[in-house]
Design a protein around this motif. Structure first.
Motif, mmCIF file in Angstrom:
data_model
loop_
_atom_site.group_PDB
_atom_site.id
_atom_site.type_symbol
_atom_site.label_atom_id
_atom_site.label_comp_id
_atom_site.label_asym_id
_atom_site.label_seq_id
_atom_site.Cartn_x
_atom_site.Cartn_y
_atom_site.Cartn_z
ATOM 1 N N PHE A 104 0.682 -0.642 1.597
ATOM 2 C CA PHE A 104 0.400 -0.575 3.019
ATOM 3 C C PHE A 104 1.638 -0.082 3.761
ATOM 4 O O PHE A 104 2.720 0.060 3.194
ATOM 5 C CB PHE A 104 -0.028 -1.940 3.545
ATOM 6 C CG PHE A 104 -1.352 -2.437 2.993
ATOM 7 C CD1 PHE A 104 -2.279 -1.563 2.444
ATOM 8 C CD2 PHE A 104 -1.670 -3.788 3.022
ATOM 9 C CE1 PHE A 104 -3.491 -2.009 1.943
ATOM 10 C CE2 PHE A 104 -2.876 -4.253 2.522
ATOM 11 C CZ PHE A 104 -3.793 -3.367 1.969
ATOM 12 N N ASN A 105 1.487 0.158 5.063
ATOM 13 C CA ASN A 105 2.570 0.746 5.850
ATOM 14 C C ASN A 105 3.488 -0.266 6.504
ATOM 15 O O ASN A 105 4.660 0.030 6.760
ATOM 16 C CB ASN A 105 1.991 1.636 6.956
ATOM 17 C CG ASN A 105 1.181 2.779 6.426
ATOM 18 O OD1 ASN A 105 0.016 2.613 6.100
ATOM 19 N ND2 ASN A 105 1.777 3.960 6.318
ATOM 20 N N ALA A 106 2.951 -1.447 6.837
ATOM 21 C CA ALA A 106 3.721 -2.357 7.688
ATOM 22 C C ALA A 106 3.167 -3.769 7.594
ATOM 23 O O ALA A 106 2.063 -4.003 7.092
ATOM 24 C CB ALA A 106 3.666 -1.877 9.148
ATOM 25 N N ALA A 153 12.620 -18.424 12.459
ATOM 26 C CA ALA A 153 13.262 -18.216 11.169
ATOM 27 C C ALA A 153 12.340 -17.456 10.218
ATOM 28 O O ALA A 153 12.779 -16.553 9.489
ATOM 29 C CB ALA A 153 13.659 -19.561 10.558
ATOM 30 N N GLY A 154 11.040 -17.798 10.227
ATOM 31 C CA GLY A 154 10.095 -17.109 9.358
ATOM 32 C C GLY A 154 9.956 -15.647 9.710
ATOM 33 O O GLY A 154 9.914 -14.773 8.828
ATOM 34 N N CYS A 155 9.898 -15.344 10.995
ATOM 35 C CA CYS A 155 9.785 -13.952 11.430
ATOM 36 C C CYS A 155 11.053 -13.166 11.098
ATOM 37 O O CYS A 155 10.976 -12.000 10.668
ATOM 38 C CB CYS A 155 9.488 -13.891 12.922
ATOM 39 S SG CYS A 155 7.810 -14.388 13.366
ATOM 40 N N ALA A 156 12.209 -13.773 11.288
ATOM 41 C CA ALA A 156 13.461 -13.093 10.964
ATOM 42 C C ALA A 156 13.519 -12.751 9.480
ATOM 43 O O ALA A 156 13.910 -11.635 9.090
ATOM 44 C CB ALA A 156 14.650 -13.978 11.347
ATOM 45 N N ALA A 157 13.103 -13.697 8.622
ATOM 46 C CA ALA A 157 13.104 -13.439 7.181
ATOM 47 C C ALA A 157 12.120 -12.335 6.826
ATOM 48 O O ALA A 157 12.397 -11.490 5.961
ATOM 49 C CB ALA A 157 12.760 -14.725 6.430
ATOM 50 N N ALA A 158 10.960 -12.320 7.489
ATOM 51 C CA ALA A 158 9.962 -11.296 7.204
ATOM 52 C C ALA A 158 10.435 -9.914 7.644
ATOM 53 O O ALA A 158 10.218 -8.915 6.946
ATOM 54 C CB ALA A 158 8.643 -11.643 7.891
ATOM 55 N N VAL A 159 11.077 -9.828 8.807
ATOM 56 C CA VAL A 159 11.633 -8.551 9.267
ATOM 57 C C VAL A 159 12.624 -8.009 8.240
ATOM 58 O O VAL A 159 12.590 -6.821 7.873
ATOM 59 C CB VAL A 159 12.304 -8.727 10.644
ATOM 60 C CG1 VAL A 159 13.139 -7.494 11.001
ATOM 61 C CG2 VAL A 159 11.261 -8.982 11.724
ATOM 62 N N THR A 212 7.709 -1.053 7.902
ATOM 63 C CA THR A 212 7.784 -1.398 9.313
ATOM 64 C C THR A 212 7.396 -2.859 9.539
ATOM 65 O O THR A 212 6.440 -3.359 8.943
ATOM 66 C CB THR A 212 6.844 -0.495 10.137
ATOM 67 O OG1 THR A 212 7.257 0.864 9.962
ATOM 68 C CG2 THR A 212 6.886 -0.857 11.620
ATOM 69 N N ALA A 213 8.137 -3.527 10.428
ATOM 70 C CA ALA A 213 7.793 -4.866 10.895
ATOM 71 C C ALA A 213 7.282 -4.741 12.324
ATOM 72 O O ALA A 213 8.003 -4.271 13.208
ATOM 73 C CB ALA A 213 9.009 -5.786 10.848
ATOM 74 N N LEU A 214 6.049 -5.132 12.555
ATOM 75 C CA LEU A 214 5.443 -5.078 13.884
ATOM 76 C C LEU A 214 5.438 -6.501 14.438
ATOM 77 O O LEU A 214 4.673 -7.353 13.986
ATOM 78 C CB LEU A 214 4.026 -4.521 13.796
ATOM 79 C CG LEU A 214 3.261 -4.348 15.106
ATOM 80 C CD1 LEU A 214 3.989 -3.392 16.048
ATOM 81 C CD2 LEU A 214 1.838 -3.851 14.828
ATOM 82 N N VAL A 215 6.294 -6.763 15.428
ATOM 83 C CA VAL A 215 6.477 -8.114 15.965
ATOM 84 C C VAL A 215 5.773 -8.225 17.314
ATOM 85 O O VAL A 215 6.000 -7.400 18.208
ATOM 86 C CB VAL A 215 7.976 -8.451 16.114
ATOM 87 C CG1 VAL A 215 8.152 -9.910 16.540
ATOM 88 C CG2 VAL A 215 8.726 -8.190 14.817
ATOM 89 N N SER A 231 17.301 -3.999 12.750
ATOM 90 C CA SER A 231 16.131 -3.659 13.571
ATOM 91 C C SER A 231 15.648 -2.241 13.278
ATOM 92 O O SER A 231 14.789 -1.717 13.984
ATOM 93 C CB SER A 231 16.476 -3.787 15.063
ATOM 94 O OG SER A 231 17.476 -2.834 15.421
ATOM 95 N N ALA A 232 16.180 -1.633 12.214
ATOM 96 C CA ALA A 232 15.884 -0.228 11.924
ATOM 97 C C ALA A 232 14.389 0.020 11.735
ATOM 98 O O ALA A 232 13.892 1.103 12.070
ATOM 99 C CB ALA A 232 16.652 0.218 10.683
ATOM 100 N N TYR A 233 13.668 -0.965 11.200
ATOM 101 C CA TYR A 233 12.244 -0.782 10.913
ATOM 102 C C TYR A 233 11.360 -1.641 11.810
ATOM 103 O O TYR A 233 10.169 -1.804 11.530
ATOM 104 C CB TYR A 233 11.970 -1.110 9.444
ATOM 105 C CG TYR A 233 12.631 -0.150 8.486
ATOM 106 C CD1 TYR A 233 11.996 1.018 8.083
ATOM 107 C CD2 TYR A 233 13.914 -0.391 7.995
ATOM 108 C CE1 TYR A 233 12.606 1.916 7.222
ATOM 109 C CE2 TYR A 233 14.533 0.488 7.130
ATOM 110 C CZ TYR A 233 13.870 1.650 6.743
ATOM 111 O OH TYR A 233 14.486 2.536 5.897
ATOM 112 N N THR A 234 11.925 -2.188 12.878
ATOM 113 C CA THR A 234 11.160 -3.079 13.748
ATOM 114 C C THR A 234 10.467 -2.319 14.864
ATOM 115 O O THR A 234 11.076 -1.494 15.548
ATOM 116 C CB THR A 234 12.078 -4.157 14.370
ATOM 117 O OG1 THR A 234 12.702 -4.908 13.324
ATOM 118 C CG2 THR A 234 11.274 -5.105 15.249
#
Length: 291
Positions: free
Chosen positions: A137-139, A158-164, A173-176, A212-215
């Motif tokens: 998948f892409n993201a 903390a969970g979101c930071a680890a996932a990014v 890509t991480a879509l937040v 944040s390169a892929y955020t």
């Protein structure tokens, strides 16, 4: 969906679960962004949090076959780039052959069920970075609700930071999707959609992870979007949501926000899949026209 396709889908799920992984490996994939630089994605991750209501219809998304029918209609329309969903939905679409050449975003944290005492504890209960990569998948998309009155917010951060970080390690890509949250009179969590609250939420979201390169950010259309989007230089997709106004009012607000320089497109689910007149194709075509 034709009866034969539905029977095949159910029989495959029961007797040949390995077909899901095989379909993922054989699927033709495409990059997140094409030369036009614009994206229209359909969102279908609401049921995994028990969120089945659309406007005044409390069980609008209760029928999985009905949801799949609407998704198939949307994904067939010209100009629709792909879909955002949880494993159950995306795997149905994979087996139906509906994800060929599409952008696919896996929804990651669906643990914060609305109306529960643990609602703000948005644990990662669906995809993780490794499975998104394995499925080609892409993201990955994550929900970040920040409630200053609930200590569970810390574990979500903390969970979101680890996932990014984990997605970035794989070049994904991480879509937040960030919200500042307050409590209503009944104690329920309510997203604070004031511009100043959104600016604060975006400021926190874009700082998560080792890079944040892929955020990317997923942002609701609120008042004073110009000021809100000035809070970040990261690419952003507009959140369609379940708008309270008329479709015409919704489309006008999207059209205006799509002109902002960091906005790359739109992610819409209920507003396109369950329009007031139930004409999914027309609603999707209107959204495509806005882009």
């Amino acid at each position: 969906m034709r009866d034969a396709a539905l029977r095949t889908l159910m029989e495959t799920r029961a007797g040949h679960p390995e077909a899901i992984r095989e379909a993922a490996q054989l699927r033709g994939r495409r990059p997140m962004i094409r030369p036009s630089g614009r994206l229209l994605l359909v969102a279908a991750d609401h049921p995994a949090r028990g969120a089945l209501a659309v406007r005044d219809r409390p069980d609008a998304m209760a029928s999985r076959v009905g949801l799949l029918d609407r998704l198939l209609t949307a994904l067939e329309r010209p100009g629709v780039d792909g879909v955002l969903g949880t494993p159950d939905v995306l795997e149905d679409l994979l087996l139906l052959g509906a994800l060929e050449g599409k952008v696919v975003i896996g929804s990651m944290n669906r643990g914060g069920v609305p109306g529960t005492v643990f609602e703000i504890d948005d644990r990662f209960t669906a995809y993780d970075a490794a499975s998104i990569d394995e499925m080609r998948f892409n993201a990955g998309k994550m929900l970040l609700r920040i409630d200053p009155s609930d200590a569970a917010t810390a574990s979500t951060l903390a969970g979101c930071a680890a996932a990014v970080s984990a997605l970035a390690d794989r070049g994904l890509t991480a879509l937040v999707e960030p919200f500042w949250v307050s409590r209503g009179p009944d104690g329920r969590a309510v997203n604070d959609l004031r511009p100043e609250a959104m600016v604060r939420a975006l400021a926190i979201a874009q700082g998560l992870g080792r890079t944040s390169a892929y955020t990317w950010l997923k942002v609701p259309v609120v008042d004073d979007m110009e000021a809100v989007m000035e809070a970040s230089t990261l690419p952003a997709l507009l959140l369609g949501g379940d708008p309270p106004g008329t479709p015409q009012e919704t489309y006008a607000s999207w059209e205006k926000a799509l002109r902002l320089p960091t906005v790359r497109g739109l992610v819409a689910g209920r507003s396109l899949l369950y329009p007031p007149d139930d004409d999914v194709a027309a609603a999707v075509d209107t959204a495509v026209g806005l882009l």
